[in-house]
Every structure is written in structure tokens, then in C-alpha cells.
Motif scaffolding. Structure first.
Motif, PDB file in Angstrom:
ATOM      1  N   PRO A   1       0.792  -1.334   0.049  1.00  0.00           N
ATOM      2  CA  PRO A   1      -0.027   0.039   0.090  1.00  0.00           C
ATOM      3  C   PRO A   1       0.751   1.332  -0.122  1.00  0.00           C
ATOM      4  CG  PRO A   1      -0.063  -1.007   2.224  1.00  0.00           C
ATOM      5  CD  PRO A   1       0.595  -1.963   1.219  1.00  0.00           C
ATOM      6  N   ASN A   2       2.041   1.179   0.454  1.00  0.00           N
ATOM      7  CA  ASN A   2       2.765   2.340   0.368  1.00  0.00           C
ATOM      8  C   ASN A   2       3.643   2.352  -0.784  1.00  0.00           C
ATOM      9  OD1 ASN A   2       2.010   3.520   2.856  1.00  0.00           O
ATOM     10  ND2 ASN A   2       3.181   2.094   3.991  1.00  0.00           N
ATOM     11  N   ARG A   3       4.444   1.257  -1.146  1.00  0.00           N
ATOM     12  CA  ARG A   3       5.415   1.291  -1.883  1.00  0.00           C
ATOM     13  C   ARG A   3       4.791   1.296  -3.480  1.00  0.00           C
ATOM     14  NH1 ARG A   3      10.601   1.108  -3.198  1.00  0.00           N
ATOM     15  NH2 ARG A   3      11.383  -0.362  -4.862  1.00  0.00           N
ATOM     16  N   HIS A   4       4.026   0.509  -3.563  1.00  0.00           N
ATOM     17  CA  HIS A   4       3.490   0.243  -5.029  1.00  0.00           C
ATOM     18  C   HIS A   4       3.035   1.699  -5.431  1.00  0.00           C
ATOM     19  CE1 HIS A   4       3.498  -4.443  -5.128  1.00  0.00           C
ATOM     20  NE2 HIS A   4       4.762  -3.779  -5.183  1.00  0.00           N
ATOM     21  N   PRO A   5       2.087   2.328  -4.929  1.00  0.00           N
ATOM     22  CA  PRO A   5       1.412   3.702  -5.230  1.00  0.00           C
ATOM     23  C   PRO A   5       2.583   4.547  -5.637  1.00  0.00           C
ATOM     24  CG  PRO A   5       0.069   2.709  -3.638  1.00  0.00           C
ATOM     25  CD  PRO A   5       1.277   2.058  -3.630  1.00  0.00           C
ATOM     26  N   GLU A   6       3.530   4.720  -4.747  1.00  0.00           N
ATOM     27  CA  GLU A   6       4.458   5.550  -5.053  1.00  0.00           C
ATOM     28  C   GLU A   6       5.317   5.317  -6.319  1.00  0.00           C
ATOM     29  OE1 GLU A   6       6.844   5.478  -1.401  1.00  0.00           O
ATOM     30  OE2 GLU A   6       5.404   6.379   0.060  1.00  0.00           O
ATOM     31  N   ILE A   7       5.540   4.080  -6.634  1.00  0.00           N
ATOM     32  CA  ILE A   7       6.187   3.758  -7.861  1.00  0.00           C
ATOM     33  C   ILE A   7       5.269   4.068  -9.033  1.00  0.00           C
ATOM     34  CG2 ILE A   7       6.792   1.802  -9.145  1.00  0.00           C
ATOM     35  CD1 ILE A   7       7.912   0.537  -6.715  1.00  0.00           C
ATOM     36  N   TRP A   8       4.048   3.788  -8.856  1.00  0.00           N
ATOM     37  CA  TRP A   8       3.051   3.887 -10.034  1.00  0.00           C
ATOM     38  C   TRP A   8       3.094   5.766 -10.238  1.00  0.00           C
ATOM     39  CZ3 TRP A   8      -0.272   0.140 -11.907  1.00  0.00           C
ATOM     40  CH2 TRP A   8      -1.268   0.612 -12.654  1.00  0.00           C
ATOM     41  N   GLN A   9       3.182   6.421  -9.270  1.00  0.00           N
ATOM     42  CA  GLN A   9       3.121   7.811  -9.478  1.00  0.00           C
ATOM     43  C   GLN A   9       4.555   8.148  -9.889  1.00  0.00           C
ATOM     44  OE1 GLN A   9       2.528  10.914  -6.225  1.00  0.00           O
ATOM     45  NE2 GLN A   9       0.961  11.582  -7.227  1.00  0.00           N
ATOM     46  N   ARG A  10       5.549   7.699  -9.345  1.00  0.00           N
ATOM     47  CA  ARG A  10       6.906   8.269  -9.885  1.00  0.00           C
ATOM     48  C   ARG A  10       7.285   7.504 -11.440  1.00  0.00           C
ATOM     49  NH1 ARG A  10      11.985   5.586  -7.110  1.00  0.00           N
ATOM     50  NH2 ARG A  10      10.826   5.675  -5.445  1.00  0.00           N
ATOM     51  N   VAL A  11       6.767   6.551 -11.768  1.00  0.00           N
ATOM     52  CA  VAL A  11       6.664   6.140 -13.115  1.00  0.00           C
ATOM     53  C   VAL A  11       6.074   7.151 -14.128  1.00  0.00           C
ATOM     54  CG1 VAL A  11       6.344   4.412 -14.810  1.00  0.00           C
ATOM     55  CG2 VAL A  11       7.450   3.815 -12.848  1.00  0.00           C
ATOM     56  N   SER A  12       4.811   7.584 -13.539  1.00  0.00           N
ATOM     57  CA  SER A  12       4.022   8.456 -14.276  1.00  0.00           C
ATOM     58  C   SER A  12       4.497   9.686 -14.595  1.00  0.00           C
ATOM     59  CB  SER A  12       2.553   8.715 -13.415  1.00  0.00           C
ATOM     60  OG  SER A  12       1.773   7.528 -13.711  1.00  0.00           O
ATOM     61  N   LYS A  13       5.194  10.644 -13.548  1.00  0.00           N
ATOM     62  CA  LYS A  13       6.205  11.705 -13.548  1.00  0.00           C
ATOM     63  C   LYS A  13       7.285  11.444 -14.645  1.00  0.00           C
ATOM     64  CE  LYS A  13       4.857  13.390  -9.034  1.00  0.00           C
ATOM     65  NZ  LYS A  13       5.182  13.820  -7.700  1.00  0.00           N
ATOM     66  N   GLY A  14       7.973  10.245 -14.490  1.00  0.00           N
ATOM     67  CA  GLY A  14       9.118  10.083 -15.354  1.00  0.00           C
ATOM     68  C   GLY A  14       8.652  10.014 -16.738  1.00  0.00           C
TER      69      GLY A  14
END
Length: 250
Positions: free
Chosen positions: A103-116
Motif C-alpha cells: 500500500p505504500n511502495r506500489h502507489p509511490e512507484i506508480w506515481q513516480r513512473v507516471s512523472k517520469g
């Protein structure tokens, strides 16, 4: 095993796959077929692939498909919208549909990749990212594996990056420049199949990063002058392993 005999076995495996003799013809990403239109497929495949790490791929893509079917949650597959979204709102959807298991790491990765994706593309989407690289895998590798590597966790790793390139080609019809740079994506099934074919010793089965690289390099070397690219054998090898390695015959 002599290389000539090895290549003959590889071609026999490809023929078995072409004739439907390996079973399990439904690949994990097939869950998106008929649900996600072509215009959205690149974004959906890319964001879903960013979480495809040490988990059941079939369940992941089934969850992704269910999240996409819900029109109220479909925005999570728009990189530009996600990059500007509230992380808690993103988390609630990803966790609800079990796209995110952490619940913490996966949404953060999803948003980070989206920003990338957004920051690497004037269009703010995956096709824009690919266009910015001129459909050239060498340029794309430089962007995702070197220059912007922190923005593409998991996706920038050799296993998922190369499978992502393959999925883009197989499901969206992208025509890559420098296609020969797509190496095989050495997951557990590929490791087992490589050993079973006699390409590598059983030592690679521990799945370490170094041994995955050994397998990928071994396939590159073995297929030189064969008119085959390593990624061409990925699906047949994967299905052959899942089927329990039926004898090579047609």
C-alpha cells in the motif's frame, strides 16, 4: 551440445509453439484484450508492468483489467493525470483492485513512473516517450536505464525492461529501431528452459541478477547468425516451462 543441434532444437520449439502444442496459450497480458482500447494500451501496459515484480502476473493483469473497467478509476492509467494526483486517492484505487499489493511502495512507484513518463515526453504519455526516443531502443535504454533511472524503478531493470519492449511490440504493434537490442527477459521460466535446453548450467537457477545476465548474454551469443532475435524465443520458452517441458517433437 553443438550450436547447430541447439539451434535445431530452438526452431523445433518455435514450431511447437506455432502449432499450439505447448498449451497455456493465454499470456498474462491477454487479460487486457477486448477491454483496453489500442489508444490506451501503451499506458496501461507500461504502468502495470512497473509493478510486475516477483508476483503472479496473471493476477496482476486481471486486477489491472478490472480497474480499467471501472470508468471512475480509469484515470489511474493516464500518466499526466496521475503525476498531478493526490497520492492517497491513487492508493485507494490501486489497493482496492489489488493492483498494488504494497500500500505504500506500489502507489509511490506508480506515481513516480507516471512523472517520469510525463517529464520525458511533450505529450505526457508513453507514445510520446517512445517518439522522443525516435522508436530507437538504444536511446530509450539511455533514458530509462541511465539518465532517468530513478524515475523508472523495476521498469528500468533488465528483466522487466526487455519484456516491456517485447510487450509493446506484441500488443501495440510498435516497430522498434535497433530491435536486435531486445534481450531475452530472464524470469524463472526462462532460466529453467535455458537449463533444460542445455544452454546454461543449473547454477543459474538461483535467479541472482548476475546469473540472469549470464542467461541473457548466452542467448545473444547462441542466436548469432541464426536469423532469430533472443526475444523471439521468449514466449515459446516460457510456455514450454509452464507445460512441464514436453518432448521436443511435432
Amino acid at each position: 551440445m553443438e550450436n547447430k543441434t541447439f539451434i535445431e532444437n530452438v526452431k523445433l520449439l518455435l514450431q511447437m509453439h506455432a502449432e499450439g502444442l505447448l498449451g497455456g496459450e493465454i499470456m498474462p497480458e491477454d487479460a487486457l484484450i477486448g477491454i483496453v482500447p489500442k489508444d490506451d494500451l501503451m499506458n496501461v501496459l507500461t504502468l502495470g508492468m512497473a509493478l510486475n515484480y516477483q508476483r503472479n502476473s496473471y493476477k496482476l493483469w486481471e486486477s489491472v483489467a478490472q480497474a480499467y473497467l471501472d470508468k471512475s478509476s480509469r484515470w489511474i492509467f493516464n500518466p499526466k493525470v496521475v503525476s498531478e494526483s493526490n497520492l492517497d486517492e491513487l492508493r485507494s484505487i490501486l489497493v482496492y483492485y489489488r493492483v498494488a499489493l504494497q500500500p505504500n511502495r506500489h502507489p509511490e512507484i506508480w506515481q513516480r513512473v507516471s512523472k517520469g513518463i510525463t517529464q520525458s515526453s511533450q505529450r505526457g504519455d508513453v507514445i510520446g516517450l517512445i517518439e522522443s526516443a525516435q522508436f530507437d531502443i538504444a536511446i530509450l535504454k539511455s533514458i530509462m536505464e541511465i539518465n532517468r533511472k530513478p524515475e523508472f524503478p523495476y521498469l528500468s531493470g533488465p528483466k522487466i525492461f526487455n519484456y516491456w519492449l517485447y510487450a509493446m511490440e506484441a500488443y501495440t504493434g510498435v516497430c522498434w529501431r535497433s530491435r536486435e537490442l531486445i534481450t531475452i527477459a530472464p524470469d524463472t521460466h526462462i532460466l529453467k528452459a535455458s537449463v533444460n535446453l542445455g544452454l546454461c548450467s543449473s547454477e543459474v537457477l538461483d535467479g541472482s541478477s548476475d546469473n540472469r545476465q549470464v542467461v541473457a548474454k548466452s542467448w545473444e551469443k547462441a542466436l548469432i547468425d541464426s536469423e532469430l532475435s533472443p526475444i523471439d524465443v521468449h514466449t515459446p520458452l516460457w510456455l514450454w516451462s509452464r507445460a512441464g517441458f514436453p518432448p521436443l517433437s511435432v
